[in-house]
Write an enzyme that holds these catalytic residues in place. Structure first.
Site, PDB file in Angstrom:
ATOM      1  N   SER A 560       0.843  -1.183   0.000  1.00 25.37           N
ATOM      2  CA  SER A 560       0.000   0.000   0.000  1.00 25.37           C
ATOM      3  C   SER A 560       0.887   1.244   0.000  1.00 25.37           C
ATOM      4  O   SER A 560       1.766   1.373  -0.853  1.00 25.37           O
ATOM      5  CB  SER A 560      -0.949  -0.026   1.194  1.00 25.37           C
ATOM      6  OG  SER A 560      -1.871   1.037   1.133  1.00 25.37           O
ATOM      7  N   HIS A 678      -8.177  -3.748  -2.383  1.00 32.09           N
ATOM      8  CA  HIS A 678      -7.025  -3.303  -1.589  1.00 32.09           C
ATOM      9  C   HIS A 678      -7.018  -4.055  -0.268  1.00 32.09           C
ATOM     10  O   HIS A 678      -7.541  -3.591   0.732  1.00 32.09           O
ATOM     11  CB  HIS A 678      -7.107  -1.799  -1.361  1.00 32.09           C
ATOM     12  CG  HIS A 678      -5.828  -1.195  -0.869  1.00 32.09           C
ATOM     13  ND1 HIS A 678      -4.684  -1.171  -1.612  1.00 32.09           N
ATOM     14  CD2 HIS A 678      -5.520  -0.579   0.298  1.00 32.09           C
ATOM     15  CE1 HIS A 678      -3.715  -0.567  -0.942  1.00 32.09           C
ATOM     16  NE2 HIS A 678      -4.202  -0.208   0.235  1.00 32.09           N
TER      17      HIS A 678
END
Length: 712
Positions: A560, A678
């Site tokens: 991330s 995600h």
């Protein structure tokens, strides 16, 4: 793994050291001739075509890469045993911290990774019952978020049909378990909040324009506008409440506990700095008045007493303080300090919570969490004695209720939820998971090391209590250093598995995080990002120099917003790491802001539109730092195919660049989580397959000739 203690069971015949290398090379990728010009600088982008992530050229290449990666890890004999170990760890029921509304408690119950979740409801006279299970219907939806009404009679909740952050919101009656007619769209899990009107007639929310089907990974998030939805009406009739008039601004909506005020937090997307606007809850046509007029620092409403608002802020206090601001006299000269700034930092994530006429305040002391209780006039009552060392994400409670709830977790502990009586400081267990192992078998200690500029940096190091630290320990080193998050122990099944296998896990508290307040944050972001990278590299050097591990056993890990950190670390110091595991990453720093919510990252990473920012980004951008003829660490990159936060083109382009440049036989694998967003959207089984593949990859490339496959 190597050097494990007497309680460990070694099964040498089960290992990956005898795995034959795959004969074929990974699938090749066409190198194009695309060049961008930024501020007079020509920048080659040979894999620009991969930004069309579903194209007829990109998708077959990604599929072939993924097959190659899976064949590689499947050939590791230990892979199935690792998968079984992960299943044993993740076979646990977890619950979230409950919200009390009316006479009931609302909380989420899920599996070991919270990938599948149901909403539960309980009262003092009733055992918990399942209120919402979106997977039970024919469309098998996923529960993302929920917000109960103040009286607890209704709950609005957001669901998705997969990995997307674009949610559909519905309203359910708690008593009947039936949904009211209608559904709302345009709410995004990364950019929308929901707040009920105190009379339960409807709720406020931020709506965005939904991208056309197929454009979810490419179209930028648009403007957030605040609407009010009245129950029983169509969404097209929703009343516009506030329009910031600027797509770069983020808005968060809330209603005070006493029901008197609508509160808007408005600031640049991704930035901690914001201003606060308020309006009387019934004043539908009146203007919003500035409670905090300038977005010169972070401001967060902790509670209010009538027109007096209690606000956590970093204004004139980079480590945080609490002030009182009167809505009738909001000018700075009239602010009153309630809790002054101290040597310890108020954690921006735990923050300040007004519960039962007290303030619950989470502090960071050298990255460790400490919790203090104050009266509303700022008098220190007591320090909360936590049942064990670990992480707390937030305290949940209301100003008119003396009970707060919190979850305490650790690297190997998925977390116990506690109920806190703020008047006495007594904590009682609300829910505790049943585990197949004892998390107290793992020890976490804090060490300090010196970074490149002489700054003292803390680091957490965790391992099984029987592991001998003599320089030959396989070591996973995770870093973050972004968005003011103070890195601290948090549960991940694959980390618990690594620790059970005899590995060491290290987490340096690098700059860019919030461990020592806003100054620590700013010292590692934007044009200072290289210092964050240097902190991470210095931690690796320290672990080697101090006998924890060696270059042949050190694994760089991140993902991330820490994808740039780890990608930069292995491209700047490829000799320092044996391997790297990179999850859901951002890696092309010049194209980050061109996709979905990437503009919200400008506050921490800068923008290519600014000349100085561009030069800083270009200097460390992992994709652009890859050099032909270099031997890079063995690397497995694991993107989510439908990731709308760090879109998978980052992983695709970086993997192709590394494979093209690699000068030695260390493998570079692109292992895709199909259908995942995600770090969410995949099933628990899919997630465990990903983690097992990553661990099997490390067994192979680290040459672990005696890995641990069980504990007595």
């Amino acid at each position: 793994m190597r050097n494990i203690g007497s309680t460990m069971v070694l099964v040498g015949a089960f290992l990956g050291f005898a795995v034959p290398a795959l004969c074929q090379a990974p699938p090749s990728a066409r190198r194009g001739d695309h060049v961008d010009i930024y501020h007079g600088v020509r920048v080659a982008d040979p894999y620009r075509w991969m930004e069309e992530m579903d194209s007829k050229e990109t998708r077959p290449w990604v599929r072939a890469q993924d097959r190659y990666a899976r064949e590689f890890v499947t050939a590791v004999p230990a892979r199935d045993a690792l998968r079984e170990r992960l299943a044993a760890i993740a076979d646990v029921t977890r619950v979230s911290v409950p919200l009390k509304r009316g006479e009931g408690l609302f909380f989420v119950q899920g599996d070991g990774s919270f990938s599948r979740r149901t909403l539960m409801y309980a009262t003092a006279n009733m055992s918990p019952r399942q209120l919402i299970d979106p997977t039970a219907g024919s469309d098998s939806l996923l529960l993302r978020r929920f917000v109960p009404s103040d009286d607890g009679r209704l709950v609005t909740y957001g669901v998705t049909s997969g990995a997307s952050r674009w949610e559909r919101w519905r309203v359910r009656e708690v008593a009947t378990g039936a949904d009211l007619p209608g559904e709302l769209i345009g709410l995004n899990g990364a950019a929308s909040s929901v707040a009920w009107h105190p009379d339960g007639s409807g709720f406020f929310y931020e709506r965005l324009e939904v991208p056309p089907q197929g454009a979810e990974l490419t179209q930028q998030l648009g403007a957030q506008r605040v609407f009010f939805h009245r129950l029983g009406t169509d969404q097209s009739d929703d009343r516009l409440v506030f329009d910031p008039g600027d797509e770069s601004l983020a808005v968060a909506t809330s209603v005070t506990t006493d029901g008197r005020f609508l509160v808007l937090s408005v600031g640049e997307s991704g930035s901690p700095n914001n201003r606060i606007l308020i309006r009387g809850i019934g004043d539908n046509d009146g203007p919003f008045l500035p409670l905090i007029a300038e977005a010169d620092a972070a401001y967060s409403v902790a509670g209010n007493h009538g027109s007096q608002f209690y606000i956590y802020t970093t204004a004139d206090a980079p480590r945080g303080r609490v002030i009182a601001v009167d809505a009738h006299h909001p000018e700075r000269s009239s602010w009153r300090e309630i809790i002054p700034e101290s040597a310890e930092t108020i954690d921006s994530w735990v923050g300040v919570r007004a519960v039962g006429n007290h303030f619950v305040v989470g502090y960071r002391k050298d990255a460790w969490l400490a919790v203090k209780l104050f009266t509303t006039d700022g008098r220190h009552m007591y320090d909360l004695e936590l049942p064990k060392v670990g992480s707390i994400w937030s305290f949940v409670g209301r100003e008119d209720d003396p009970v707060a709830y919190y979850s305490l977790s650790g690297f190997a502990d998925p977390g116990t939820v506690y109920q806190l009586d703020v008047r006495t400081g007594a904590s009682a267990v609300f829910r505790s998971p049943t585990l197949a192992y004892d998390p107290d078998d793992f020890v976490t200690r804090q060490v300090f090391y010196t970074s490149t500029d002489g700054t003292r940096v803390p680091m957490f190091v965790t391992h099984h209590r029987d592991v001998r630290l003599d320089g030959e320990n396989p070591t996973f080193m995770y870093g973050y250093g972004a968005f003011n998050w103070a890195a601290s122990p948090w549960f991940q099944p694959q980390v618990a598995a690594w620790l059970q296998l005899g590995g060491v896990y290290a987490m340096p508290n690098i700059r860019g995080g919030g461990e020592y307040g806003e100054e620590w944050h700013r010292a590692g972001i934007r044009r200072n990002k290289q210092q964050s990278i240097d902190d991470y590299l210095a931690a690796a050097d320290w672990l080697i120099a101090n006998g924890y591990t060696s270059k042949n056993l050190l694994v760089a890990n991140g993902g991330s917003a820490s994808g740039p950190l780890v990608g930069a670390a292995i491209t700047q110091r490829p000799d320092l790491f044996a391997a790297s595991v990179i999850d859901f990453p951002a890696l092309d720093m010049l194209r980050l802001e061109a996709f979905t919510g990437g503009r919200g990252w400008r506050s921490d990473f800068g923008t290519v539109e600014d000349k100085q920012d561009f030069h800083a980004l270009h200097a460390y951008s992992p994709y652009h730092a890859v050099r032909e003829g270099t031997c890079y660490p063995a690397t497995i990159i694991s993107p989510g195919e439908r990731d709308e936060s760090t879109v998978p083109m980052h992983a695709y382009k970086f993997a192709a660049a590394l494979q093209h440049a690699q000068s030695c036989d260390k493998p570079i694998l692109l292992r895709v989580s199909w259908g995942a967003g995600h770090s969410h959207g995949a099933t628990l089984d899919d997630s465990m397959d990903t983690w097992a593949d990553q661990l099997a990859f490390l067994v192979k490339v680290l040459g672990l000739d005696a890995p641990l496959v069980g504990l007595r």
